[in-house]
Design a protein around this motif. Structure first.
Motif, PDB file in Angstrom:
ATOM      1  N   PRO A  43      -1.566  40.625  68.499  1.00  0.00           N
ATOM      2  CA  PRO A  43      -1.930  40.399  69.756  1.00  0.00           C
ATOM      3  C   PRO A  43      -3.301  40.543  69.445  1.00  0.00           C
ATOM      4  O   PRO A  43      -4.115  40.168  71.524  1.00  0.00           O
ATOM      5  N   GLN A  56      -9.990  41.488  77.279  1.00  0.00           N
ATOM      6  CA  GLN A  56      -8.837  42.756  76.890  1.00  0.00           C
ATOM      7  C   GLN A  56      -8.766  44.341  77.258  1.00  0.00           C
ATOM      8  O   GLN A  56      -7.930  45.224  76.917  1.00  0.00           O
ATOM      9  N   CYS A 104      -4.962  47.594  72.545  1.00  0.00           N
ATOM     10  CA  CYS A 104      -3.807  47.489  72.637  1.00  0.00           C
ATOM     11  C   CYS A 104      -2.686  47.684  73.363  1.00  0.00           C
ATOM     12  O   CYS A 104      -1.623  47.715  73.228  1.00  0.00           O
ATOM     13  N   HIS A 140      -0.731  44.651  75.548  1.00  0.00           N
ATOM     14  CA  HIS A 140      -0.198  44.327  74.533  1.00  0.00           C
ATOM     15  C   HIS A 140       2.223  45.044  74.665  1.00  0.00           C
ATOM     16  O   HIS A 140       3.261  44.900  74.985  1.00  0.00           O
ATOM     17  N   ASN A 145       2.866  44.507  77.899  1.00  0.00           N
ATOM     18  CA  ASN A 145       3.261  43.282  78.055  1.00  0.00           C
ATOM     19  C   ASN A 145       5.363  43.482  77.111  1.00  0.00           C
ATOM     20  O   ASN A 145       5.756  42.443  77.869  1.00  0.00           O
ATOM     21  N   ASN A 146       4.786  43.468  76.314  1.00  0.00           N
ATOM     22  CA  ASN A 146       6.183  43.618  75.235  1.00  0.00           C
ATOM     23  C   ASN A 146       7.156  44.919  75.451  1.00  0.00           C
ATOM     24  O   ASN A 146       7.736  44.251  74.534  1.00  0.00           O
TER      25      ASN A 146
END
Ligand SMILES: Cc1cc2nc3c(=O)[nH]c(=O)nc-3n(C[C@H](O)[C@H](O)[C@H](O)COP(=O)(O)O)c2cc1C
Ligand code: SF4
Ligand code: FES
Lengths: 154, 424
Positions: B4, B103, B216, B219, B222-223
């Motif tokens: 990611p 990010q 991090c 991500h 999102n997941n």
């Protein structure tokens, strides 16, 4: 005397902090950007603007290795002397630079073109040995390339 | 294998700016975040097992949970991204700053939301001139798009974000010294307590997190926490940027599951040692970690496993020492750095580190005595944990104490032969 432009840029920085003393480092960076280094006179002007004592400001300036309290050459060469560059032979690169320029770490060439300074790890250790000249990073250095690299900095 | 953090990074090395980042799913996590409560975000990060990537491995969600919340909390609250990256041998945050600025920014906005911060700073070392410009441009884009500023995406949440480029000194990376630097002062550390979470920047609640840690966060949103945990091989959560420098065939940086073994990193990714050279030892995560040797290659690179064999994962960027490199010279180089970077605040460190450096110099240059080994051993304890104001000095002692353990015969050889066997 601070120039109009310097003053304006410093005042921009004031907006990013709750009080102006907090912008001390930013303010010194502005002056260094315009004049290359921080003279006693510049520090006095800055101290007045920031409303701090000159000694306090000098105490901050001398703490940081990228704030220069004495004049530097037109181009500043920062040669990484940390561990990965040591393993990969930075000492030879430094030796080549010293020979070509006739100066050691901490010195400036007679013509004022280059100042040579050590710098800790430049964060590009997989491409050691590395150095910076002004804002440019040079990596995977070999002694035979040094001359050509220097030529670009008139 | 999922990656990611580095996914979608452009092969030409140019940064992923807003449009491309959005096309790759960027800022969806932020949209989701503003439909959650701050506590839900915090809990999700806690459950993910994310531990700080700045070197110490402190659980991120737990760190956040110490920030005073609610209407009576002191304001403004601050979030600071630590991009000082001056630990010798470390070159991971540079990539995240230069290649995937949004990010980091999205991760910071979400983190700021979790602790309800009002103002955020990205602290970047002065030499990362290009990185600072890239971040500056990306912040500008984020403001324009309504991801930063007042009432983010129409929500009640507002956040300011600024870049601060530093002017040198390793100490700036220590989180309380960093706060002093941000306040325009000398970067000396502060005593704890009070911890920055309750009284940090300008005396207000502050969280300092590493660039990789913050990268991090989107991500995880999102997941989910379970997904993040499963990215790792050993359950500590996530992937990790691992690096290798020194005389390996392919020095570099790779995103791999957290807990990948040292052997796999060094042999598969770094391609093993250069021809004609053997591995003598390595520092697993920067200059201030203990040496490991051949016998440790099957260790999983995560915080717990590396700790069990007497070192630390640190920053996860491995410095390799080959058999044609002098261990005494190697450790001397490290101590030159630490002695120079000591901030001078406490006596053991201010006086001890230069003494260590000089002692190593004399051994390396053939004028060392056997007693010098006792002097070095003494310092590894005298400057050890608990005896100094900040972790710089104990960190400096880690490679020294392990070198004295693993390479003692090399030290003795220098002293007996009155010269460095590698130089003569
Ligand atoms: C001397 C010293 C230098 C440090 N340098 C850095 C650094 O450059 N970057 C960083 O993220 N953490 C650095 N740290 C660790 C920070 O103090 C802090 O633990 C970290 O930024 C917290 O972020 P994390 O919880 O996300 O890891 C340093 C610590 C010490 C003692
Ligand atoms: S241990 Fe060293 S760097 Fe840390 S506060 Fe003391 S003198 Fe400063
Ligand atoms: S040690 Fe020179 S770039 Fe890292």
């Amino acid at each position: 005397m601070l120039s109009e432009e310097e003053r304006k840029e410093i005042e921009e920085e004031f907006k990013l902090y709750p009080h102006k003393q907090a912008a001390a480092i930013e303010a010194m960076k502005v002056v260094q950007k315009h004049r290359g280094w921080l003279s006693d006179e510049s520090l006095e002007d800055l101290a007045a603007l920031l409303e701090v004592s000159k000694d306090d400001l000098d105490g901050v300036a001398t703490f940081y290795n990228l704030l220069y309290r004495s004049p530097v050459g037109k181009h500043v060469i920062l040669v990484c002397n940390s561990i990965s560059c040591w393993v990969m032979g930075y000492e030879e690169i430094l030796h080549t630079l010293s020979e070509k320029l006739g100066i050691k770490y901490g010195e400036t060439t007679q013509d004022g073109r280059f100042t040579l300074l050590p710098v800790p790890c430049l964060g590009t250790c997989d491409h050691a040995p590395a150095m910076m000249i002004d804002r440019d990073l040079h990596r995977d250095l070999k002694s035979e390339d040094i001359e050509k690299i220097l030529e670009a900095y008139k | 294998m999922e990656k990611p953090l580095t996914q979608n990074i452009r092969t030409d090395g140019a940064p992923l700016y807003l449009k491309e980042y959005e096309q790759a799913g960027g800022y969806q996590a932020l949209r989701k975040t503003i439909t959650m409560t701050p506590k839900e975000v915090m809990d999700l990060v806690k459950d993910s097992g994310l531990r700080g990537r700045g070197g110490a491995g402190f659980p991120t969600g737990m760190k956040w949970s110490f920030v005073p919340m609610g209407d009576n909390a002191p304001r403004p609250k601050y979030l600071v991204a630590n991009g000082d990256e001056m630990e010798p041998g470390t070159f991971k945050d540079r990539l995240l700053i230069e290649a995937k600025p949004h990010q980091l920014i999205e991760g910071m906005i979400i983190s700021a939301y979790a602790i309800q911060a009002d103002i955020s700073y990205i602290f970047i070392r002065g030499e990362y001139t290009e990185g600072a410009e890239i971040i500056q441009k990306a912040i500008h884009e984020a403001y324009e798009a309504g991801y930063l500023g007042k009432n983010i995406l129409g929500s009640p949440f507002s956040l300011e974000m600024h870049v601060h480029t530093s002017v040198g000194r390793y100490m700036c990376g220590e989180e309380t010294a960093l706060l002093n630097a941000l306040e325009g002062k000398r970067a000396t550390p502060r005593s704890k307590p009070p911890f920055p979470q309750s009284s940090g920047l300008f005396g207000k609640p502050t969280i300092v997190n590493n660039i990789e840690t913050l990268s991090c966060i989107s991500h995880i949103i999102n997941n989910g926490a379970e997904w993040f945990k499963k990215l790792s091989l050993t359950g500590e959560g996530g992937t990790k940027l691992y690096g290798a420098s020194g005389k390996v065939k392919r020095p570099g940086l790779w995103e791999l599951p957290l807990g990948t073994t040292l052997r796999e990193i060094l042999e598969e990714y770094a391609g093993g040692m250069r021809d004609g050279l053997k591995l003598r030892g390595l520092l697993p995560g920067g200059a201030s970690t203990d040496f490991l040797t051949e016998e440790h290659l099957d260790v999983n690179m995560d915080f717990t496993s590396v700790g069990k064999v007497g070192s630390r994962m640190g920053t996860g960027t491995i410095i390799v020492m080959d058999d044609k490199t002098c261990p005494v010279g190697f450790v001397h180089n490290l101590q030159v750095f630490f002695a120079q970077e000591s901030c001078g605040w406490c006596t053991p460190c201010r006086e001890g580190l230069p003494w260590v450096e000089k002692t190593l110099y004399s051994i390396e240059h053939g004028t060392g005595q056997m007693e010098d080994l006792d002097i070095l051993s003494f310092h590894t304890k005298y400057l050890g944990p608990g005896n100094t104001f900040c972790p710089l000095a104990p960190g400096a002692m880690e490679p020294l104490q392990s070198a004295l353990k693993y390479y003692r015969e090399d030290f003795i050889k220098h002293i007996n032969e009155k010269s460095c066997p590698w130089r003569s």
